[in-house]
Structure formats: C-alpha cells, structure tokens
Scaffold this motif. Sequence first.
Motif, PDB file in Angstrom:
ATOM      1  N   THR A  85       0.858  -1.185   0.000  1.00  0.00           N
ATOM      2  CA  THR A  85       0.000   0.000   0.000  1.00  0.00           C
ATOM      3  C   THR A  85       0.894   1.234   0.000  1.00  0.00           C
ATOM      4  N   GLU A 144       1.190   5.200   0.324  1.00  0.00           N
ATOM      5  CA  GLU A 144       0.501   6.385   0.839  1.00  0.00           C
ATOM      6  C   GLU A 144       1.512   7.506   1.027  1.00  0.00           C
ATOM      7  N   TRP A 145       1.091   8.717   0.697  1.00  0.00           N
ATOM      8  CA  TRP A 145       1.935   9.897   0.852  1.00  0.00           C
ATOM      9  C   TRP A 145       1.280  10.870   1.823  1.00  0.00           C
ATOM     10  N   ARG A 146       2.098  11.527   2.640  1.00  0.00           N
ATOM     11  CA  ARG A 146       1.620  12.547   3.575  1.00  0.00           C
ATOM     12  C   ARG A 146       2.429  13.828   3.375  1.00  0.00           C
ATOM     13  N   ARG A 202      -3.106  18.162  -2.230  1.00  0.00           N
ATOM     14  CA  ARG A 202      -2.606  16.866  -2.704  1.00  0.00           C
ATOM     15  C   ARG A 202      -2.827  16.697  -4.203  1.00  0.00           C
ATOM     16  N   GLU A 228      -4.898  11.130  -7.175  1.00  0.00           N
ATOM     17  CA  GLU A 228      -4.386   9.788  -7.000  1.00  0.00           C
ATOM     18  C   GLU A 228      -4.228   9.050  -8.328  1.00  0.00           C
TER      19      GLU A 228
END
Length: 376
Positions: free
Chosen positions: A275, A277-279, A345, A348
């Motif tokens: 998985t 995921e970027w923050r 952001r 996606e």
Amino acid sequence: MGIARLADVIKEEAAEAVSSFPLRQYRDRVIALDASIAIYQFRTATPKLFNRNGENISHLQGLFYRTLHLLENGIKPVFVFDGQPPDLKQPLLARRAEAAGARRDAAESRRAENLPRPLKQDCETLLSYLGVPYVQAPAEAEATCAALVKSGKVWCTATEDMDALPFGSLRLIRHLNSKNNCEVEEFSLPDILQKLGMTQEQFVDLCILLGCDYCGKIWQLGPKKALKLLQQHGTIEQVLQNIDPQKHPLPANWDLEGARRLFLQPEVADPGRITLEWRDPDPEGLVRFLAHEKHMNEARVCRRLQRWQEAQPKPEEAQPKHQATREGRRQRKLGEFFPASKRARPPEVPGPRPSRKRQKPQAGMPAEAGSPEPGM
C-alpha cells in the motif's frame, strides 16, 4: 554494473525507444526509485558532507533535497531498498569489495548492497518525516521496481542501472537530479522490443551476452556482434552453435539458465500486498532529525523547507482553525511552522501520458548531494 553497453546499443539500434523529457512532464506520476543507486550517488559525490561528529551525511542531504524537489514537481516518489543479493551475484560483490579494499574505501563500493543497518535506518527515518513511502525488496531492488511498474502501482522505474529493463520494467528513466532544468531519458521497453524485433526472453539473452551481474561474458563477443547473432539465431544456445569456441570461449562457471531465471522469474515484493501512501512532510520532525540529531545546518534545512512550502498551491478558502488534541496539546501543522498555506494533494489517478518530444538523449550523472544547496 547493470548491463554493459545496453544503453549504447538501444540508442544506436532503437533510437525511437528513447525520449528526453523535462521532469515536470511527470507531474502526478508515481515513480519507483532504486534507493541503493541514489544513496551511492549521494555518498560518493564530491565534496562529501561531514557533520561535527565526523559522520558522512551526504546521503541524508541528497535524499532530503531530491525528494522535496520531486514533491515540488507534483511527483509521487516511492523508494525501494535492496534485499539479499542472489547467490549468482556473490562473485561480483566479492570483486567489488576487494577493489574497494584496495582503494581503502570499502564503505563506498560501487553499489550500496547490504547497506549498514544504521545508514539504512537513517534513510527510512528521513523518508518517514518527508511523508514518502518506501518498500523493502526481498532481493534486487530493480526487480521489485519492475514488478510495481507491471502491476500499474507506479509509472516507471528511476535508476542509472539498465537492468530494470530485462527485469521487465515497462519504462525506465535515467539522469534524475534536483536541478530546476532537469531533463531525464525515458526508455520504453515495448518500443525497444519492437525496434529490435525481439521477445522479452530474447532481450534477456541479449543482456546476458552483453554482460550482466550474474555471469561472466563470452570472450571477444562485442555488443554489435552479439545483437546481430541473436537476431539471426534467436537464442544463446543457437548463437553458441554458430561461433568459433576457440575465438569465443565461455567464462568459467557460466550459469546461463540461472541468469535467465533471475531476470525472468526474480524474487520480488508482492505488489498486491503493498500500500503506497503519501503525507505532507513533517517540518518539526525533519528539523529535529536532520539538524539536532544529525547536525546538518539548521538554517539550511529550514530555508529548504520554506522554499518547498512557498511552492505549494494556495487554497481558495481559508483553512479552519486546528482543534486541540485529547491530551490538551495539539501537533503543530506545516502552516504554523512556516507562515504559508497547506499543500494541496495531487490526484491519485495518473493523468494521460505526455506526448513524446523526440530529442537527442542527454548524458550525465546527477551528483547534487555534496553541493551546499542542491537544486538551487
């Protein structure tokens, strides 16, 4: 080493499969980076960066600047770390270690396989504070990068080693750096196969004949002759029946089937279990880790973080006030650490692939890690 002379062969025989793009063309793309190659570049760049304790922290500076540069360009990076090298690679690693020992520079061998645990942990900590995911490969990082590309989880592999292509990466980009005018080479594997008139299996055979990390090279069989013979005869076995064994002897302990298997059926991390995921980066954590723990220049770290923040899109509406946590304290947000707005952001789902601009590929290797402010 990767694959000897493969880039030259492709540029000469399948030039249409190589394109040159500015880095900004990859906005909204997910790119898998070979962490070992990047760390090697940063650690061996000159001048090296040492902190007050005498530690070489060039890899942390380089990783910090390059990752922020990718994020500023709307790119989603994911770093892939090497695992245990295959047994067939051990002779090559032994030769590299011997050569590095002869240079009294064993810590800076050609590749960063088997990174010392503290160095690898420092890189993982930095990536966590940057909000960027990383993946641990069970074996070769490029093989897992290729698996991520084939699964659709990432768009391309970024590495200087060409063996991402025989591992099956549909796209490979090289010469990635932190310069504002950075242009990268993109190699398209489907186009390469079409222009060379080969299947993936035949392309792997070509890479073995050219010289790879897993077995020696046939004596006096150059890249042009190897390509011509393979196009004529189809397999290495058929090539061997049509060359003089006295002029072209096989190397000792030549494990052809083993090398083929490592390219065509490599051990990789399962993309279905990964998985990504970027923050948003954590500025307080970055300053604490880089400046206070690793003794990088604090003003430089803060200045680079502020440049990143100022480059983020401005929101149309004011952000709501932050609520206090249950403990009565609240975590400071990016907009509070630096007086700027929160980052929006990127979407996606990757957008359409950019149209190709046929240019002559540029050569060169990025080496920004040792400069005072890479990518300025």
